[in-house]
Design a protein around this motif. Structure first.
Motif, PDB file in Angstrom:
ATOM      1  N   LEU A 158     -38.790 -26.235  -3.660  1.00 40.12           N
ATOM      2  CA  LEU A 158     -38.040 -26.870  -2.819  1.00 40.12           C
ATOM      3  C   LEU A 158     -38.496 -27.484  -1.526  1.00 40.12           C
ATOM      4  O   LEU A 158     -39.401 -26.757  -1.143  1.00 40.12           O
ATOM      5  CB  LEU A 158     -36.808 -25.852  -2.576  1.00 40.12           C
ATOM      6  CG  LEU A 158     -36.399 -25.201  -3.706  1.00 40.12           C
ATOM      7  CD1 LEU A 158     -35.519 -23.902  -3.354  1.00 40.12           C
ATOM      8  CD2 LEU A 158     -35.139 -26.319  -4.398  1.00 40.12           C
ATOM      9  N   THR A 159     -38.024 -28.183  -0.817  1.00 46.62           N
ATOM     10  CA  THR A 159     -38.346 -28.570   0.413  1.00 46.62           C
ATOM     11  C   THR A 159     -37.952 -27.512   1.633  1.00 46.62           C
ATOM     12  O   THR A 159     -36.753 -26.575   0.968  1.00 46.62           O
ATOM     13  CB  THR A 159     -37.990 -29.808   1.069  1.00 46.62           C
ATOM     14  OG1 THR A 159     -36.299 -29.830   1.203  1.00 46.62           O
ATOM     15  CG2 THR A 159     -38.385 -30.931   0.254  1.00 46.62           C
ATOM     16  N   ALA A 160     -38.325 -27.240   2.526  1.00 45.96           N
ATOM     17  CA  ALA A 160     -37.898 -26.177   3.771  1.00 45.96           C
ATOM     18  C   ALA A 160     -36.408 -26.548   3.702  1.00 45.96           C
ATOM     19  O   ALA A 160     -35.498 -25.574   4.046  1.00 45.96           O
ATOM     20  CB  ALA A 160     -38.809 -26.425   4.897  1.00 45.96           C
ATOM     21  N   LEU A 161     -35.747 -27.797   4.042  1.00 41.75           N
ATOM     22  CA  LEU A 161     -34.697 -28.263   4.244  1.00 41.75           C
ATOM     23  C   LEU A 161     -33.637 -27.694   3.041  1.00 41.75           C
ATOM     24  O   LEU A 161     -32.659 -27.196   3.231  1.00 41.75           O
ATOM     25  CB  LEU A 161     -34.394 -29.543   4.654  1.00 41.75           C
ATOM     26  CG  LEU A 161     -34.872 -30.007   5.993  1.00 41.75           C
ATOM     27  CD1 LEU A 161     -34.715 -31.465   6.368  1.00 41.75           C
ATOM     28  CD2 LEU A 161     -33.808 -29.164   6.843  1.00 41.75           C
ATOM     29  N   GLU A 162     -33.994 -28.088   1.904  1.00 33.77           N
ATOM     30  CA  GLU A 162     -33.502 -27.723   0.710  1.00 33.77           C
ATOM     31  C   GLU A 162     -33.222 -26.137   0.781  1.00 33.77           C
ATOM     32  O   GLU A 162     -32.123 -25.688   0.182  1.00 33.77           O
ATOM     33  CB  GLU A 162     -33.964 -28.321  -0.633  1.00 33.77           C
ATOM     34  CG  GLU A 162     -33.964 -29.579  -0.789  1.00 33.77           C
ATOM     35  CD  GLU A 162     -34.932 -30.063  -1.804  1.00 33.77           C
ATOM     36  OE1 GLU A 162     -34.675 -31.116  -2.430  1.00 33.77           O
ATOM     37  OE2 GLU A 162     -35.998 -29.472  -2.161  1.00 33.77           O
ATOM     38  N   ALA A 163     -34.260 -25.439   1.095  1.00 32.78           N
ATOM     39  CA  ALA A 163     -34.195 -23.868   0.833  1.00 32.78           C
ATOM     40  C   ALA A 163     -33.361 -23.478   1.934  1.00 32.78           C
ATOM     41  O   ALA A 163     -32.503 -22.312   1.797  1.00 32.78           O
ATOM     42  CB  ALA A 163     -35.544 -23.255   1.052  1.00 32.78           C
ATOM     43  N   LEU A 164     -33.221 -24.085   3.104  1.00 35.23           N
ATOM     44  CA  LEU A 164     -32.337 -23.625   4.240  1.00 35.23           C
ATOM     45  C   LEU A 164     -30.901 -23.799   3.677  1.00 35.23           C
ATOM     46  O   LEU A 164     -30.110 -23.066   3.944  1.00 35.23           O
ATOM     47  CB  LEU A 164     -32.636 -24.220   5.464  1.00 35.23           C
ATOM     48  CG  LEU A 164     -31.889 -23.790   6.726  1.00 35.23           C
ATOM     49  CD1 LEU A 164     -32.077 -22.419   7.066  1.00 35.23           C
ATOM     50  CD2 LEU A 164     -32.296 -24.803   7.834  1.00 35.23           C
ATOM     51  N   ALA A 165     -30.666 -25.147   3.451  1.00 37.92           N
ATOM     52  CA  ALA A 165     -29.194 -25.189   2.728  1.00 37.92           C
ATOM     53  C   ALA A 165     -28.728 -24.416   1.695  1.00 37.92           C
ATOM     54  O   ALA A 165     -27.463 -23.941   1.722  1.00 37.92           O
ATOM     55  CB  ALA A 165     -29.252 -26.924   2.433  1.00 37.92           C
ATOM     56  N   GLY A 166     -29.671 -24.076   0.902  1.00 43.96           N
ATOM     57  CA  GLY A 166     -29.372 -23.218  -0.238  1.00 43.96           C
ATOM     58  C   GLY A 166     -29.034 -21.809   0.046  1.00 43.96           C
ATOM     59  O   GLY A 166     -28.149 -21.089  -0.284  1.00 43.96           O
ATOM     60  N   CYS A 167     -29.450 -21.327   1.291  1.00 46.37           N
ATOM     61  CA  CYS A 167     -28.908 -20.028   1.816  1.00 46.37           C
ATOM     62  C   CYS A 167     -27.890 -20.202   2.802  1.00 46.37           C
ATOM     63  O   CYS A 167     -27.409 -18.993   3.528  1.00 46.37           O
ATOM     64  CB  CYS A 167     -30.070 -19.457   2.776  1.00 46.37           C
ATOM     65  SG  CYS A 167     -31.468 -19.093   1.793  1.00 46.37           S
ATOM     66  N   THR A 168     -27.313 -21.467   3.375  1.00 52.58           N
ATOM     67  CA  THR A 168     -26.260 -21.596   4.375  1.00 52.58           C
ATOM     68  C   THR A 168     -25.164 -22.415   3.791  1.00 52.58           C
ATOM     69  O   THR A 168     -24.289 -22.139   3.023  1.00 52.58           O
ATOM     70  CB  THR A 168     -27.078 -22.281   5.622  1.00 52.58           C
ATOM     71  OG1 THR A 168     -27.488 -23.667   5.342  1.00 52.58           O
ATOM     72  CG2 THR A 168     -27.881 -21.321   6.334  1.00 52.58           C
ATOM     73  N   THR A 169     -25.331 -23.632   3.956  1.00 53.01           N
ATOM     74  CA  THR A 169     -24.109 -24.627   3.601  1.00 53.01           C
ATOM     75  C   THR A 169     -23.806 -24.712   2.178  1.00 53.01           C
ATOM     76  O   THR A 169     -22.584 -24.740   1.869  1.00 53.01           O
ATOM     77  CB  THR A 169     -24.292 -25.940   4.284  1.00 53.01           C
ATOM     78  OG1 THR A 169     -25.660 -26.544   3.533  1.00 53.01           O
ATOM     79  CG2 THR A 169     -24.340 -26.180   5.567  1.00 53.01           C
ATOM     80  N   ARG A 170     -24.844 -24.794   1.417  1.00 49.59           N
ATOM     81  CA  ARG A 170     -24.661 -24.727  -0.082  1.00 49.59           C
ATOM     82  C   ARG A 170     -24.164 -23.351  -0.565  1.00 49.59           C
ATOM     83  O   ARG A 170     -23.253 -23.454  -1.628  1.00 49.59           O
ATOM     84  CB  ARG A 170     -25.933 -25.241  -0.816  1.00 49.59           C
ATOM     85  CG  ARG A 170     -26.144 -27.057  -0.563  1.00 49.59           C
ATOM     86  CD  ARG A 170     -27.461 -27.325  -1.176  1.00 49.59           C
ATOM     87  NE  ARG A 170     -27.806 -28.718  -0.999  1.00 49.59           N
ATOM     88  CZ  ARG A 170     -28.944 -28.955  -1.082  1.00 49.59           C
ATOM     89  NH1 ARG A 170     -29.797 -28.533  -1.636  1.00 49.59           N
ATOM     90  NH2 ARG A 170     -29.213 -30.453  -0.554  1.00 49.59           N
ATOM     91  N   ALA A 171     -24.486 -22.547  -0.115  1.00 49.04           N
ATOM     92  CA  ALA A 171     -23.993 -21.056  -0.566  1.00 49.04           C
ATOM     93  C   ALA A 171     -22.570 -20.904  -0.256  1.00 49.04           C
ATOM     94  O   ALA A 171     -21.879 -20.443  -1.019  1.00 49.04           O
ATOM     95  CB  ALA A 171     -24.889 -19.832  -0.016  1.00 49.04           C
ATOM     96  N   ALA A 172     -22.229 -21.339   0.978  1.00 53.45           N
ATOM     97  CA  ALA A 172     -20.893 -21.102   1.327  1.00 53.45           C
ATOM     98  C   ALA A 172     -20.097 -22.146   0.404  1.00 53.45           C
ATOM     99  O   ALA A 172     -18.857 -21.758  -0.204  1.00 53.45           O
ATOM    100  CB  ALA A 172     -20.798 -21.812   2.749  1.00 53.45           C
TER     101      ALA A 172
END
Length: 85
Positions: free
Chosen positions: A16-30
């Protein structure tokens, strides 16, 4: 790659890119649990906030383990502030 093994390259089709990992813990998880009003910092949205010393998308993933937390806000209240700052 396992944490701490910087000499190993990640498997390209699993990385995963860093942005994909961050989104996976924030916006996508929500979004995955039906909370489109959470997981991001924007007017009208609910979101807790953690401020790290380094930008998590700009540093090596292994360095995040030692990246100090400068500020944490939960439910609109500051729950942690780095006293050295």
């Amino acid at each position: 790659r396992p944490p701490g093994m910087r000499d190993l390259d990640p498997v390209d089709d699993q990385a995963l890119t860093a942005l994909e990992a961050l989104a996976g813990c924030t916006t996508r998880a929500a979004r995955a649990v039906g909370h489109d009003d959470q997981g991001r910092i924007a007017p009208g949205c609910l979101g807790d906030l953690t401020v790290l010393a380094a930008a998590p998308v700009d540093c090596d993933a292994d360095d995040l383990l030692d990246d100090p937390v400068l500020l944490t806000i939960v439910d609109g209240e500051v729950t942690h502030r780095d006293p050295s700052r």
